[in-house]
Design a protein around this motif. Structure first.
Motif, PDB file in Angstrom:
ATOM      1  N   LEU A 272     -31.862 -70.620  -9.549  1.00 55.37           N
ATOM      2  CA  LEU A 272     -30.804 -69.646  -9.292  1.00 55.37           C
ATOM      3  C   LEU A 272     -31.374 -68.320  -8.799  1.00 55.37           C
ATOM      4  O   LEU A 272     -30.845 -67.712  -7.861  1.00 55.37           O
ATOM      5  CB  LEU A 272     -29.968 -69.430 -10.551  1.00 55.37           C
ATOM      6  N   GLU A 273     -32.457 -67.862  -9.432  1.00 57.02           N
ATOM      7  CA  GLU A 273     -33.098 -66.624  -9.000  1.00 57.02           C
ATOM      8  C   GLU A 273     -33.636 -66.761  -7.577  1.00 57.02           C
ATOM      9  O   GLU A 273     -33.545 -65.840  -6.760  1.00 57.02           O
ATOM     10  CB  GLU A 273     -34.235 -66.254  -9.962  1.00 57.02           C
ATOM     11  N   LEU A 274     -34.190 -67.933  -7.283  1.00 51.20           N
ATOM     12  CA  LEU A 274     -34.707 -68.199  -5.941  1.00 51.20           C
ATOM     13  C   LEU A 274     -33.591 -68.134  -4.908  1.00 51.20           C
ATOM     14  O   LEU A 274     -33.738 -67.516  -3.845  1.00 51.20           O
ATOM     15  CB  LEU A 274     -35.371 -69.577  -5.924  1.00 51.20           C
ATOM     16  N   MET A 275     -32.445 -68.758  -5.210  1.00 50.59           N
ATOM     17  CA  MET A 275     -31.337 -68.781  -4.252  1.00 50.59           C
ATOM     18  C   MET A 275     -30.781 -67.377  -4.030  1.00 50.59           C
ATOM     19  O   MET A 275     -30.423 -67.006  -2.901  1.00 50.59           O
ATOM     20  CB  MET A 275     -30.243 -69.740  -4.741  1.00 50.59           C
ATOM     21  N   LYS A 276     -30.720 -66.571  -5.077  1.00 53.55           N
ATOM     22  CA  LYS A 276     -30.255 -65.190  -4.922  1.00 53.55           C
ATOM     23  C   LYS A 276     -31.218 -64.396  -4.036  1.00 53.55           C
ATOM     24  O   LYS A 276     -30.794 -63.617  -3.180  1.00 53.55           O
ATOM     25  CB  LYS A 276     -30.114 -64.527  -6.297  1.00 53.55           C
ATOM     26  N   THR A 277     -32.501 -64.615  -4.231  1.00 57.64           N
ATOM     27  CA  THR A 277     -33.508 -63.922  -3.425  1.00 57.64           C
ATOM     28  C   THR A 277     -33.407 -64.321  -1.962  1.00 57.64           C
ATOM     29  O   THR A 277     -33.405 -63.475  -1.056  1.00 57.64           O
ATOM     30  CB  THR A 277     -34.924 -64.230  -3.949  1.00 57.64           C
ATOM     31  N   LEU A 278     -33.304 -65.627  -1.707  1.00 58.55           N
ATOM     32  CA  LEU A 278     -33.237 -66.119  -0.331  1.00 58.55           C
ATOM     33  C   LEU A 278     -31.934 -65.699   0.347  1.00 58.55           C
ATOM     34  O   LEU A 278     -31.912 -65.431   1.558  1.00 58.55           O
ATOM     35  CB  LEU A 278     -33.380 -67.643  -0.311  1.00 58.55           C
ATOM     36  N   LYS A 279     -30.857 -65.642  -0.405  1.00 55.31           N
ATOM     37  CA  LYS A 279     -29.575 -65.173   0.148  1.00 55.31           C
ATOM     38  C   LYS A 279     -29.711 -63.749   0.676  1.00 55.31           C
ATOM     39  O   LYS A 279     -29.289 -63.437   1.788  1.00 55.31           O
ATOM     40  CB  LYS A 279     -28.495 -65.231  -0.925  1.00 55.31           C
TER      41      LYS A 279
END
Length: 343
Positions: free
Chosen positions: A202-209
């Motif tokens: 989830l943290e990764l997806m927020k960062t990539l977004k």
């Protein structure tokens, strides 16, 4: 609509989408007239029980719907273009280049006989014909680094079975994002992972977004995940969107009995010892023989006669496009109007 939303362009507009499966037993209305808009750099959560139509809706957007499924009504516009009018070649170009999808199970979504690097390179070169294999390998390495895979040069030459579940999911995300899509559809991407790895993903997806200025449709049945990553939420039940609003609206001012039931059945940090979760009574609706009126009516403790005979309209129940399809809310609106007239 908030000022923050108003300044963002509409990337995806789904309007009255209907998807049916024509089986030997009859027509199954898996998605029955859903509508929503997704703006640039926004995360829309789609939640509901298994069988509510969440994944079918996603497959329809991506042109991945399998027989006997068929889109029987509505429209899907991406950046102003009608996706349902695309030819197969146009749809192939759209997938990967402008929109990508992460599927539910990372354990089975990668080809076991090809290295992870080969699969990443193929995903890129199938859309970018002018890129050399060496350049594609460099880009694949960069993507693995972006999603937090250690020793990416060595990992490129490993096979999927040599990756852990969390690493395999990261590789799937890298594959989905390797062409810098504007839209990412994540279909239960954390279901098969333990809680610690879920948080990392989830943290990764927020960062990539944030890094890629990307919009996300996040499909899940886990409301805790929704609170973590989503800006807006659509609650689905039996092929319908029963409530839609911002994360704060859904969590702190839920209006539909089904939404309230989902929240009541979820563990909370403030629960006292031995406090029981409250299940939703009844069983999911049979889509081969759906109710005549509100699809949630047979399970609803507030069910009225009108609920059994007439599908409820979606009405505004607050600011920031908070809408709910429930006769209770229609009744409340009429009561408020009568009160205003008496004054």
């Amino acid at each position: 609509m908030s000022e923050f939303q108003a300044e963002k362009k509409v990337l995806l507009e789904v309007k009255d989408l209907k998807v049916s499966f024509f089986t030997h037993a009859g027509e199954v209305k898996a998605v029955d007239g859903i509508s929503y808009t997704l703006r640039s750099n926004e995360v829309m959560g789609i939640v509901g029980e298994s069988g509510s139509g969440k994944s079918v809706e996603a497959y329809s957007i991506m042109g991945l719907l399998q027989s006997p499924g068929k889109i029987v009504g509505g429209s899907v516009h991406f950046d102003g273009e009608d996706l349902l009018a695309y030819t197969p070649d146009q749809m192939t170009e759209f997938r990967g280049n402008r929109a990508s999808m992460i599927f539910q199970n990372p354990m089975t979504c990668m080809n076991p006989v090809y290295t992870v690097g080969d699969q990443l390179i193929e995903a890129l070169r199938s859309h970018r014909k002018d890129i050399s294999r060496e350049e594609a390998r460099k880009r694949a390495k960069e993507m693995l680094e972006q999603v937090g895979v250690n020793n990416p040069e060595r990992r490129l030459d490993q096979y999927p079975h040599e990756f852990s579940g969390g690493m395999r999911q990261r590789a799937m995300i890298a594959m989905a994002l390797i062409c810098n899509p504007e839209l990412l559809i994540a279909d239960e991407p954390t279901t098969a992972l333990d809680v610690t790895i879920q948080e990392q993903i989830l943290e990764l997806m927020k960062t990539l977004k944030g890094r890629n200025n990307m919009s996300i449709i996040f499909i899940t049945h886990n409301l805790g995940v929704v609170a973590e990553i989503c800006d807006r939420v659509s609650v689905m039940y039996a092929g319908h969107i029963v409530e839609q609003g911002s994360v704060n609206d859904i969590f702190y001012q839920p209006k539909h009995p089904y939404t309230k039931g989902l929240l009541a059945s979820m563990p909370r940090m403030d629960m006292v010892e031995h406090e029981r979760l409250i299940p939703i009574d009844g069983t999911p609706v049979d889509l081969l023989d759906p109710p005549k009126g509100c699809s949630f009516g047979p399970r609803c403790r507030y069910c009225m006669k009108v609920c059994l005979n007439n599908p409820p309209p979606a009405v505004a129940v607050g600011e920031d496009n908070h809408v709910c399809a429930c006769w209770l809310q229609v009744k409340e609106m009429l009561r408020q109007k009568e009160g205003e007239q008496l004054e």
